[in-house]
Structure formats: C-alpha cells, structure tokens
Design a protein around this motif. Structure first.
Motif, PDB file in Angstrom:
ATOM      1  N   PHE A 116       0.832  -1.209   0.000  1.00  0.00           N
ATOM      2  CA  PHE A 116       0.000   0.000   0.000  1.00  0.00           C
ATOM      3  C   PHE A 116       0.868   1.261   0.000  1.00  0.00           C
ATOM      4  N   GLN A 117       1.877   1.273   0.848  1.00  0.00           N
ATOM      5  CA  GLN A 117       2.737   2.455   0.923  1.00  0.00           C
ATOM      6  C   GLN A 117       3.518   2.685  -0.365  1.00  0.00           C
ATOM      7  N   GLY A 118       3.867   1.605  -1.056  1.00  0.00           N
ATOM      8  CA  GLY A 118       4.626   1.734  -2.284  1.00  0.00           C
ATOM      9  C   GLY A 118       3.769   1.925  -3.521  1.00  0.00           C
ATOM     10  N   ALA A 119       2.456   1.897  -3.354  1.00  0.00           N
ATOM     11  CA  ALA A 119       1.551   2.035  -4.502  1.00  0.00           C
ATOM     12  C   ALA A 119       1.464   3.506  -4.899  1.00  0.00           C
ATOM     13  N   THR A 120       2.237   3.879  -5.881  1.00  0.00           N
ATOM     14  CA  THR A 120       2.283   5.283  -6.300  1.00  0.00           C
ATOM     15  C   THR A 120       1.700   5.506  -7.679  1.00  0.00           C
ATOM     16  N   GLN A 121       1.333   4.423  -8.363  1.00  0.00           N
ATOM     17  CA  GLN A 121       0.789   4.571  -9.704  1.00  0.00           C
ATOM     18  C   GLN A 121      -0.616   5.156  -9.663  1.00  0.00           C
ATOM     19  N   VAL A 122      -1.024   5.663 -10.797  1.00  0.00           N
ATOM     20  CA  VAL A 122      -2.383   6.169 -10.956  1.00  0.00           C
ATOM     21  C   VAL A 122      -3.006   5.411 -12.114  1.00  0.00           C
ATOM     22  N   TYR A 123      -4.177   4.825 -11.860  1.00  0.00           N
ATOM     23  CA  TYR A 123      -4.894   4.133 -12.926  1.00  0.00           C
ATOM     24  C   TYR A 123      -5.551   5.176 -13.822  1.00  0.00           C
ATOM     25  N   MET A 124      -5.163   5.165 -15.051  1.00  0.00           N
ATOM     26  CA  MET A 124      -5.730   6.099 -16.024  1.00  0.00           C
ATOM     27  C   MET A 124      -6.951   5.435 -16.659  1.00  0.00           C
ATOM     28  N   VAL A 125      -8.081   5.561 -15.996  1.00  0.00           N
ATOM     29  CA  VAL A 125      -9.308   4.978 -16.511  1.00  0.00           C
ATOM     30  C   VAL A 125      -9.722   5.720 -17.778  1.00  0.00           C
ATOM     31  N   SER A 126      -9.638   7.009 -17.739  1.00  0.00           N
ATOM     32  CA  SER A 126      -9.867   7.850 -18.917  1.00  0.00           C
ATOM     33  C   SER A 126      -9.072   9.135 -18.706  1.00  0.00           C
ATOM     34  N   ASP A 127      -9.227  10.069 -19.629  1.00  0.00           N
ATOM     35  CA  ASP A 127      -8.517  11.340 -19.460  1.00  0.00           C
ATOM     36  C   ASP A 127      -8.969  12.074 -18.196  1.00  0.00           C
ATOM     37  N   GLN A 128     -10.246  11.983 -17.887  1.00  0.00           N
ATOM     38  CA  GLN A 128     -10.789  12.680 -16.726  1.00  0.00           C
ATOM     39  C   GLN A 128     -10.794  11.812 -15.463  1.00  0.00           C
ATOM     40  N   ILE A 129     -10.871  10.501 -15.606  1.00  0.00           N
ATOM     41  CA  ILE A 129     -10.973   9.606 -14.445  1.00  0.00           C
ATOM     42  C   ILE A 129      -9.599   8.995 -14.177  1.00  0.00           C
ATOM     43  N   GLN A 130      -8.992   9.419 -13.091  1.00  0.00           N
ATOM     44  CA  GLN A 130      -7.692   8.905 -12.673  1.00  0.00           C
ATOM     45  C   GLN A 130      -7.815   8.480 -11.212  1.00  0.00           C
ATOM     46  N   ILE A 131      -7.553   7.210 -10.947  1.00  0.00           N
ATOM     47  CA  ILE A 131      -7.729   6.671  -9.607  1.00  0.00           C
ATOM     48  C   ILE A 131      -6.381   6.178  -9.093  1.00  0.00           C
ATOM     49  N   PRO A 132      -5.969   6.634  -7.904  1.00  0.00           N
ATOM     50  CA  PRO A 132      -4.694   6.158  -7.339  1.00  0.00           C
ATOM     51  C   PRO A 132      -4.752   4.652  -7.074  1.00  0.00           C
TER      52      PRO A 132
END
Length: 181
Positions: A116-132
C-alpha cells in the motif's frame, strides 16, 4: 473473558459492513456495465473507460469475500480427516489451523501495508478519471486486520466442532415448525 464478548460483537459488525461493501461493489460494477450497455445501444459506440473502472472493484470483492467466508467457516478445511481424530488431537489441529490463519493474516497486514505504501501509480481509466492505485492496495492489509479480528471467534470459525447430528435435529425441528404454521 469480558473483553472477548465486545470484540466478538465488533467482529460481527465488521463482517456485516464487509458484506454491505461487497454487495455495493458488485452493484457498482453492474451499474457501470449496464451504463456501457445502454450507451452502446443508444449510440453504437463504446465507452472506453467502463471496463477499466469496473475491474477496480474486483480486489475489494475478492479480499473482503475471503474475510466473510472465514467468519462463516466456509474456508478450505480437511473436515473429514480432522473429525476422525481423537478429541485431543482434534483440538490441537484446530489450534494449529487458527495459528496458521493468524500467520496468514499477519502476513497480509505486514506485506500488504508495504504494498500500500509503495503504490504510487495512478490508474488512467480515462482522461478525466484517474484513480490512485492505493484505492485497490489498501484492501490487502485491511482484510488481514479483519481476519485477525475474526480470530476472536475462536473455534467457532472452524467446522470441526460442529456436531452433524445436532445440526440435523435442529433443521428437522425447524422444518416441522414451519409445516405446523
């Protein structure tokens, strides 16, 4: 002993919250998929983000379902083998089983927290929807904590101590009571 009763009630409450969360995740996934279906029917084109967004709920469903099944004794067990043991060995086997479950839960918490602490990526669901990625990573240590909490239920988590004949008698009595009503 006075501390166990409130912890058992807390375990039951947390289990109910996990059930509600799992149902909500499934409903959200279905809602997203149904939205994509309706959009495809109406426009003929697809929404690119629906699949990516819906699959973010799968880790939550999987890990929380694991804690729910543990609470109801629905985990993998070698019941037939264990029930054939003498009572003393049965109790020892159940204690070992609980210890292994506790070790697994501690590993989920320990390694899951690091993940969890090392999870730094962001899921690019779409251009507007970005989920850590922390959104999906937090469920790993959280499920470990829930499993540790459920361990206050003790041998009730294991089906080794369920008496089949008593359970059958209760089912027959309940069935007879329904027929009379």
């Amino acid at each position: 002993m006075h501390l166990l009763q409130p912890l058992r009630r807390l375990s039951d409450a947390v289990n109910q919250a996990a059930i509600v969360t799992c149902v909500a995740c499934v409903l959200i996934m279905l809602g997203i998929s149904f939205t994509a279906f309706l959009y495809k029917l109406a426009t003929g084109s697809t929404l690119s983000w629906t699949y990516s967004l819906a699959r973010l709920f799968l880790p939550w469903i999987g890990f929380l379902s694991m804690t729910i099944s543990l609470r109801y004794g629905e985990h993998v067990a070698m019941t037939l083998l264990v029930r054939s043991l003498p009572r003393v060995l049965l109790t020892a086997a159940a204690g070992i089983c609980l210890a292994v479950i506790a070790l697994f839960a501690l590993m989920l918490v320990w390694y899951g927290w690091g993940y969890f602490q090392g999870a730094t990526q962001v899921y690019m669901v779409s251009d507007q929807i970005q989920i850590p990625s922390k959104f999906t990573a937090i469920v790993i240590p959280l499920s470990g904590v829930i499993i540790l909490l459920h361990l206050v239920q003790g041998f009730d988590l294991l089906e080794h101590f369920i008496d089949d004949e008593t359970q059958l008698d209760e089912l027959i009595k309940a069935n007879e009571g329904e027929k009379r009503s």
